[in-house]
Design an enzyme around this catalytic site. Structure first.
Site, PDB file in Angstrom:
ATOM      1  N   SER A  96       0.820  -1.206   0.000  1.00  0.00           N
ATOM      2  CA  SER A  96       0.000   0.000   0.000  1.00  0.00           C
ATOM      3  C   SER A  96       0.861   1.265   0.000  1.00  0.00           C
ATOM      4  CB  SER A  96      -0.968  -0.035   1.190  1.00  0.00           C
ATOM      5  OG  SER A  96      -1.995   0.919   1.045  1.00  0.00           O
ATOM      6  N   ASP A 217     -10.489  -4.160  -5.269  1.00  0.00           N
ATOM      7  CA  ASP A 217      -9.870  -3.433  -4.175  1.00  0.00           C
ATOM      8  C   ASP A 217     -10.448  -2.023  -4.124  1.00  0.00           C
ATOM      9  OD1 ASP A 217      -8.199  -2.140  -2.376  1.00  0.00           O
ATOM     10  OD2 ASP A 217      -6.365  -2.998  -3.176  1.00  0.00           O
ATOM     11  N   HIS A 245      -7.598  -5.562   0.186  1.00  0.00           N
ATOM     12  CA  HIS A 245      -6.374  -4.785  -0.005  1.00  0.00           C
ATOM     13  C   HIS A 245      -5.179  -5.408   0.715  1.00  0.00           C
ATOM     14  CE1 HIS A 245      -4.247  -1.111  -1.080  1.00  0.00           C
ATOM     15  NE2 HIS A 245      -3.947  -0.841   0.176  1.00  0.00           N
TER      16      HIS A 245
END
Length: 273
Positions: A96, A217, A245
């Site tokens: 991320s 996502d 995610h």
């Protein structure tokens, strides 16, 4: 200052083996990689850490000015590597926002990373029509920050299922992780994360990269993964058949397989959708 204590750096394996350095996502800590690291304990020297303000890092080292932008977190990575005398041949594995942080570190210290494995990257969470759709309008993110300020527990309980996706059993762990961090620190990290625009930075990196994108996502769509793939000069893109995610938590074997194939020099397996 002891950098390794500051960032709660933990090591696994033989220091003479190839290096894997893991960067965790927003609201998380190094333990989120616990299902991945055993697969590489005999082949790699693995480094795990917590960004200052997250996990078991030294909260007294938190500097609001330094960590107002992702550059401060990128400096954490550079300083950790320097403290361990690592100057090259590090494989960075980021999740991320750590993908953007890793990109900034790669720009600041060219040659530090031999390869990068980027899980769920998003160089910009904001929509910029007609050419880029990060998934959120500014009003969406301001509302999220307002909720953090007014009802921190409610914010954590709202965001965790969005991040977990179909893996409902992970939602509670994510919520607990969000709630274990100082709310003021978390809000500043949220601002740095969700209002960053690193789209041009990704285009500056020639380091070979494996981009792992989740098929469904809410935080980083496949279109974002395709954008990242185009921006990076030397990348493979694999779209994982995963909703959520956090595939390293919900579907660790998929991540292990993709990493193993890539690290063996066989590429990322091409492009799947």
């Amino acid at each position: 200052m002891n950098i390794l204590q500051r960032n709660n750096v933990q090591t696994v394996g033989d220091p003479t083996a190839p290096v894997l350095l893991y960067g965790h996502g927003f609201g998380c800590d190094q333990t989120m990689w616990n299902q991945i690291t055993p697969a590489f304990q005999h082949s790699h020297f693995q480094l795990l850490f917590d960004y200052v303000g997250s996990g078991q890092s030294d909260i007294s080292a938190y500097d609001a000015g330094r960590y107002a932008t992702l550059q401060g977190y990128a400096q954490d990575i550079i300083e950790i590597c320097a403290a361990l005398s690592l100057t090259n041949n590090v494989v960075f594995v980021g999740h991320s926002v750590s993908c953007s942080i890793g990109i900034l570190a790669a720009i600041a210290q060219p040659g530090l990373f031999s390869n990068m494995i980027l899980l769920g990257p998003s160089p910009c969470f904001l929509n910029d029509p007609p050419h880029y759709f990060g998934g959120f309008e500014p009003s969406d993110l301001h509302e999220l920050l307002d909720l953090m300020q007014q009802n921190y527990l409610g914010w954590a309980n709202y965001l965790a299922p969005v991040v977990a996706g179909e893996a409902s059993t992970i939602s509670g762990r994510l919520s607990d992780s969000f709630c274990s961090t100082d709310p003021l620190v978390m809000k500043q990290f949220a601002k740095a994360t969700f209002f960053a625009d690193n789209r041009e930075d990704f285009a500056k990196v020639a380091t070979p990269c494996l981009v792992l994108q989740h098929k469904q996502d809410a935080l980083a769509s496949v279109a974002v993964g395709e954008f990242v793939h185009r921006q990076l000069k030397n990348s493979d893109l694999v779209v994982l058949d995963v909703a959520g995610h956090v595939a390293h938590m919900s579907h660790p074997q998929l991540i292990i397989d993709a990493m193993s194939q890539y690290l063996a020099g066989q590429g990322g397996g091409g492009y799947y959708r």
